[in-house]
Design an enzyme around this catalytic site. Structure first.
Site, mmCIF file in Angstrom:
data_model
loop_
_atom_site.group_PDB
_atom_site.id
_atom_site.type_symbol
_atom_site.label_atom_id
_atom_site.label_comp_id
_atom_site.label_asym_id
_atom_site.label_seq_id
_atom_site.Cartn_x
_atom_site.Cartn_y
_atom_site.Cartn_z
ATOM 1 N N ARG A 153 1.146 12.196 -8.795
ATOM 2 C CA ARG A 153 1.605 10.819 -8.572
ATOM 3 C C ARG A 153 3.017 10.597 -9.114
ATOM 4 O O ARG A 153 3.740 9.723 -8.660
ATOM 5 C CB ARG A 153 0.672 9.816 -9.275
ATOM 6 C CG ARG A 153 -0.721 9.738 -8.679
ATOM 7 C CD ARG A 153 -1.432 8.528 -9.278
ATOM 8 N NE ARG A 153 -2.871 8.571 -9.102
ATOM 9 C CZ ARG A 153 -3.515 8.159 -8.005
ATOM 10 N NH1 ARG A 153 -2.839 7.717 -6.981
ATOM 11 N NH2 ARG A 153 -4.827 8.202 -7.947
ATOM 12 N N GLU A 173 0.834 -1.201 0.000
ATOM 13 C CA GLU A 173 0.000 0.000 0.000
ATOM 14 C C GLU A 173 0.874 1.260 0.000
ATOM 15 O O GLU A 173 2.027 1.230 0.426
ATOM 16 C CB GLU A 173 -0.938 -0.074 1.224
ATOM 17 C CG GLU A 173 -1.926 1.037 1.406
ATOM 18 C CD GLU A 173 -2.879 1.297 0.246
ATOM 19 O OE1 GLU A 173 -2.414 1.448 -0.898
ATOM 20 O OE2 GLU A 173 -4.090 1.435 0.486
ATOM 21 N N ASP A 208 -3.711 5.506 6.421
ATOM 22 C CA ASP A 208 -4.177 6.760 7.008
ATOM 23 C C ASP A 208 -5.174 6.384 8.115
ATOM 24 O O ASP A 208 -4.774 6.040 9.216
ATOM 25 C CB ASP A 208 -4.805 7.576 5.864
ATOM 26 C CG ASP A 208 -5.199 8.982 6.258
ATOM 27 O OD1 ASP A 208 -4.536 9.566 7.114
ATOM 28 O OD2 ASP A 208 -6.186 9.499 5.692
ATOM 29 N N PHE A 233 -1.193 16.410 4.543
ATOM 30 C CA PHE A 233 -1.576 15.783 3.277
ATOM 31 C C PHE A 233 -0.347 15.675 2.378
ATOM 32 O O PHE A 233 0.252 16.671 2.013
ATOM 33 C CB PHE A 233 -2.705 16.549 2.576
ATOM 34 C CG PHE A 233 -3.351 15.694 1.521
ATOM 35 C CD1 PHE A 233 -4.286 14.732 1.885
ATOM 36 C CD2 PHE A 233 -2.971 15.796 0.196
ATOM 37 C CE1 PHE A 233 -4.845 13.894 0.927
ATOM 38 C CE2 PHE A 233 -3.532 14.963 -0.767
ATOM 39 C CZ PHE A 233 -4.472 14.015 -0.391
ATOM 40 N N VAL A 234 0.022 14.437 2.083
ATOM 41 C CA VAL A 234 1.257 14.210 1.326
ATOM 42 C C VAL A 234 0.975 13.753 -0.104
ATOM 43 O O VAL A 234 -0.054 13.119 -0.374
ATOM 44 C CB VAL A 234 2.172 13.185 2.050
ATOM 45 C CG1 VAL A 234 2.740 13.789 3.328
ATOM 46 C CG2 VAL A 234 1.444 11.890 2.371
HETATM 47 P P1 IMP Z 1 -7.365 5.035 4.640
HETATM 48 O O1 IMP Z 1 -8.435 4.097 4.257
HETATM 49 O O2 IMP Z 1 -7.886 6.243 5.352
HETATM 50 O O3 IMP Z 1 -6.209 4.392 5.404
HETATM 51 O O4 IMP Z 1 -6.809 5.682 3.316
HETATM 52 C C1 IMP Z 1 -6.046 5.021 2.431
HETATM 53 C C2 IMP Z 1 -5.982 5.746 1.121
HETATM 54 O O5 IMP Z 1 -6.277 7.155 1.209
HETATM 55 C C3 IMP Z 1 -4.565 5.687 0.609
HETATM 56 O O6 IMP Z 1 -4.339 4.499 -0.123
HETATM 57 C C4 IMP Z 1 -4.446 6.935 -0.222
HETATM 58 O O7 IMP Z 1 -4.866 6.688 -1.528
HETATM 59 C C5 IMP Z 1 -5.402 7.933 0.429
HETATM 60 N N1 IMP Z 1 -4.682 8.888 1.301
HETATM 61 C C6 IMP Z 1 -4.671 8.929 2.637
HETATM 62 N N2 IMP Z 1 -3.895 9.932 3.094
HETATM 63 C C7 IMP Z 1 -3.383 10.537 1.999
HETATM 64 C C8 IMP Z 1 -2.461 11.619 1.808
HETATM 65 O O8 IMP Z 1 -1.939 12.251 2.734
HETATM 66 N N3 IMP Z 1 -2.180 11.915 0.513
HETATM 67 C C9 IMP Z 1 -2.698 11.236 -0.550
HETATM 68 N N4 IMP Z 1 -3.555 10.221 -0.406
HETATM 69 C C10 IMP Z 1 -3.888 9.862 0.849
#
Ligand code: IMP
Length: 178
Positions: A164, A98, A102, A151-152
């Site tokens: 990307r 992955e 987050d 936010f990265v």
């Molecule tokens: P989660 O389900 O909240 O853990 O989010 C996972 C997905 O959210 C990741 O695979 C990313 O595609 C997107 N995401 C979460 N945080 C960021 C960020 O800081 N920048 C870009 N995409 C993010």
């Protein structure tokens, strides 16, 4: 540096070096076990999958899955399978690759789904871990870098499908998403 980047958090060289370390560790951990299938979650994990897979010295297979769970900078909490695996994974050891963990919602759902399909074991390899934002119990087995709650973008990570292709991981300027 790109004009929308506030600061660089991880350089391309640091990513390469860390992938070599993690690759060695994974190779060691799976030596004597059934070689894992690397399952990458598109689109964000594709560059990291490319980088780390080169450093794993085992007869791995590569599979891709596309799930959607995110709109803009907020998680929806729902995931939809847009593209599924091309093979049966019953009895297999899976390394789920992955880009970032987050809230952990995406990975906990995907992991459960793969275990429900009969995978022997599902371990998580993530390029970035944003621990502060976690709302689920999910644990990443291999983490390349921990990042703060910002936010990265870059190295696969996007904001509305852009950035990307940046070769580093950086923080997006607030004015670009506010
Ligand atoms: P989660 O389900 O909240 O853990 O989010 C996972 C997905 O959210 C990741 O695979 C990313 O595609 C997107 N995401 C979460 N945080 C960021 C960020 O800081 N920048 C870009 N995409 C993010």
């Amino acid at each position: 540096m790109h004009q929308d980047v506030e600061k660089i958090l991880v350089t391309e060289e640091e990513i390469t070096e860390r992938c070599k370390e993690l690759g060695r560790q994974i190779t060691q951990d799976y030596t004597g076990k059934k070689a894992p299938i690397l399952v990458s979650i598109l689109k964000g994990a594709a560059p990291f999958m490319t980088e780390i897979s080169k450093r794993i010295d085992l007869d791995v297979e590569m599979e891709f899955m596309c799930v959607s769970s995110y709109a803009g900078t907020g998680s929806t909490g729902n995931i939809k399978i847009i593209m599924d695996l091309q093979r049966d994974i019953a009895g297999e050891n899976i390394l789920l690759i992955e880009d970032i963990v987050d809230t952990g919602i995406t990975l906990s759902k995907v992991k459960k789904m793969l275990l429900d399909r009969g995978a022997n074991e599902v371990k998580i390899v993530t390029m970035l871990d944003k621990k502060e934002r976690r709302v689920t119990e999910i644990h990443a087995d291999y983490v390349a870098f921990n990042v703060p709650n910002e936010f990265v973008i870059g190295f696969g990570l996007d904001y509305n499908q852009k950035y990307r292709n940046l070769p580093f991981i950086g923080v997006l300027k607030e004015e670009c998403y506010k």
